[in-house]
Write a protein that holds these residues in place. Structure first.
Motif, short mmCIF file in Angstrom:
data_model
loop_
_atom_site.label_atom_id
_atom_site.label_comp_id
_atom_site.label_asym_id
_atom_site.label_seq_id
_atom_site.Cartn_x
_atom_site.Cartn_y
_atom_site.Cartn_z
N VAL A 76 14.85 -14.23 -19.85
CA VAL A 76 14.93 -13.22 -18.79
C VAL A 76 16.24 -13.40 -18.02
CG1 VAL A 76 12.42 -13.04 -18.59
CG2 VAL A 76 13.66 -14.63 -17.09
N ALA A 77 16.60 -12.35 -17.28
CA ALA A 77 17.86 -12.37 -16.51
C ALA A 77 17.71 -11.55 -15.25
CB ALA A 77 19.00 -11.81 -17.36
N GLY A 78 18.62 -11.80 -14.33
CA GLY A 78 18.73 -10.96 -13.15
C GLY A 78 19.73 -9.85 -13.44
N GLN A 150 22.70 -21.59 -10.83
CA GLN A 150 22.19 -21.05 -9.57
C GLN A 150 21.18 -19.97 -9.88
OE1 GLN A 150 25.60 -19.05 -7.94
NE2 GLN A 150 26.41 -20.88 -6.93
N PHE A 151 20.04 -19.99 -9.19
CA PHE A 151 19.19 -18.80 -9.20
C PHE A 151 19.77 -17.89 -8.13
CE2 PHE A 151 15.78 -16.05 -7.92
CZ PHE A 151 15.30 -15.61 -9.15
N VAL A 152 20.31 -16.76 -8.53
CA VAL A 152 21.00 -15.87 -7.58
C VAL A 152 19.97 -14.94 -6.93
CG1 VAL A 152 22.79 -14.11 -7.31
CG2 VAL A 152 23.15 -16.02 -8.90
N LEU A 170 22.95 -11.66 -15.06
CA LEU A 170 23.24 -13.08 -14.85
C LEU A 170 22.00 -13.91 -15.16
CD1 LEU A 170 21.82 -13.86 -11.89
CD2 LEU A 170 23.74 -12.52 -11.06
N GLU A 171 22.27 -15.11 -15.59
CA GLU A 171 21.18 -16.06 -15.89
C GLU A 171 21.74 -17.47 -15.85
OE1 GLU A 171 22.70 -17.09 -18.53
OE2 GLU A 171 22.12 -16.05 -20.34
N MET A 172 21.05 -18.44 -16.44
CA MET A 172 21.43 -19.84 -16.20
C MET A 172 21.68 -20.65 -17.47
SD MET A 172 18.96 -20.53 -12.89
CE MET A 172 19.74 -22.05 -12.41
N SER A 195 14.17 -9.55 -15.20
CA SER A 195 13.00 -9.95 -14.41
C SER A 195 13.17 -9.63 -12.92
CB SER A 195 12.77 -11.46 -14.55
OG SER A 195 13.94 -12.18 -14.19
N ASP A 196 14.44 -9.39 -12.51
CA ASP A 196 14.70 -9.21 -11.08
C ASP A 196 16.11 -8.64 -10.90
OD1 ASP A 196 15.18 -12.33 -11.78
OD2 ASP A 196 16.72 -11.60 -10.41
N ALA A 198 18.42 -10.01 -8.76
CA ALA A 198 19.29 -11.04 -8.17
C ALA A 198 19.58 -10.77 -6.69
CB ALA A 198 20.58 -11.18 -8.99
N ALA A 202 14.54 -11.46 -5.26
CA ALA A 202 14.60 -11.92 -6.66
C ALA A 202 13.52 -12.95 -7.01
CB ALA A 202 15.98 -12.49 -6.97
N PHE A 206 10.96 -12.30 -9.87
CA PHE A 206 10.99 -13.23 -11.00
C PHE A 206 9.58 -13.75 -11.29
CE2 PHE A 206 11.30 -17.41 -12.91
CZ PHE A 206 12.27 -17.25 -13.89
N1 ADE Z 1 17.22 -15.51 -14.47
C1 ADE Z 1 16.45 -14.46 -14.10
N2 ADE Z 1 16.77 -14.03 -12.88
C2 ADE Z 1 17.77 -14.82 -12.44
C3 ADE Z 1 18.51 -14.88 -11.23
N3 ADE Z 1 18.29 -14.02 -10.24
N4 ADE Z 1 19.46 -15.83 -11.12
C4 ADE Z 1 19.69 -16.70 -12.13
N5 ADE Z 1 19.02 -16.68 -13.29
C5 ADE Z 1 18.06 -15.75 -13.45
#
Ligand code: ADE
Length: 230
Positions: A76-78, A150-152, A170-172, A195-196, A198, A202, A206
């Motif tokens: 998943v990603a923001g 970073q979880f943004v 963005l993701e990690m 998923s969100d 950011a 978020a 998430f």
């Molecule tokens: N993965 C999913 N949502 C994220 C976010 N907001 N920041 C970083 N990684 C994520």
């Protein structure tokens, strides 16, 4: 042919393990690796744990220890791009590390000497994903993914990442997996479901959508594997 399927969190690979049904579990370097034979190809499946360091370790282990010859990442990603909504799919064309910063020495964000700001994903698998999307009746956006530890959950940071890297999501983990695969000459494909956004909501988004979005991504990646097995 041995293919690695990787996620960062248990939720990102459990739909894949469920579909495969039976597999051999090996504990190695602090993680569990699942080996299976599927439609005539060997699979090695794992979740790395969150972030660039753990994902680097897992990607390198899948390739160097388990002998993976291609790597597909599902997760998943923001969203950064306003065209991406929760549940939408994005295929990475190229990836960068948004938290890599030696700009004090005059270098651009995301760059260290002998590295590159962007690493391109495998063009053949990106092409293949278009056919897979069509066969599933899904729309999959292609775009740039920025990765950082970073979880943004901040509109300003998200907009900065979008502007600096022209990134759509963005993701990690993607950017670090890209570095490993590029260095070891392993074609890779990175797919994410949103998923969100950011933003300040978020973390709630998430938590609410991790499972359903992870499942969307996993289903698509398994259709990619089916096509690779053809
Ligand atoms: N993965 C999913 N949502 C994220 C976010 N907001 N920041 C970083 N990684 C994520």
């Amino acid at each position: 042919m041995k293919i690695a399927i990787m996620g960062a969190m248990p939720e990102e690979i459990s739909p894949i393990l469920e579909k495969i049904g039976s597999y051999k579990t090996t504990n190695y370097a602090g993680n569990k690796y699942y080996e299976a034979s599927y439609k005539g190809i060997d699979l090695i499946i794992a979740y790395s744990k969150i972030g660039k360091v753990f994902s680097t370790l897992t990607a390198a282990t899948m390739i160097e220890h388990f002998g993976a010859q291609k790597l597909l990442f599902s997760g998943v990603a923001g969203a950064i791009s306003p065209t991406l909504k929760v549940g939408d799919l994005i295929v990475a064309t190229k990836l960068s590390q948004h938290d890599l910063d030696i700009t004090a020495f005059g270098h651009p964000y995301g760059y260290v000497p002998e590295g590159a700001v962007f690493i391109e994903a495998d063009k053949q698998m990106i092409e293949m994903s278009k056919d897979v999307a069509k066969s599933m009746g899904k729309i999959v956006q292609e775009g740039i993914i920025a990765t950082g530890d970073q979880f943004v959950a901040n509109e300003d940071r998200k907009n900065w990442i979008g502007a600096t890297f022209n990134a759509d999501a963005l993701e990690m983990e993607g950017g670090s997996v890209a570095v490993v695969c590029n260095a070891l000459n392993i074609p890779f494909f990175i797919l994410r479901a949103i998923s969100d956004a950011a933003d300040m909501d978020a973390s709630f988004s998430f938590d609410e959508f991790l499972q359903t979005s992870a499942k969307e991504s996993a289903e698509f990646v398994m259709n990619m594997v089916d096509k690779l097995a053809d």
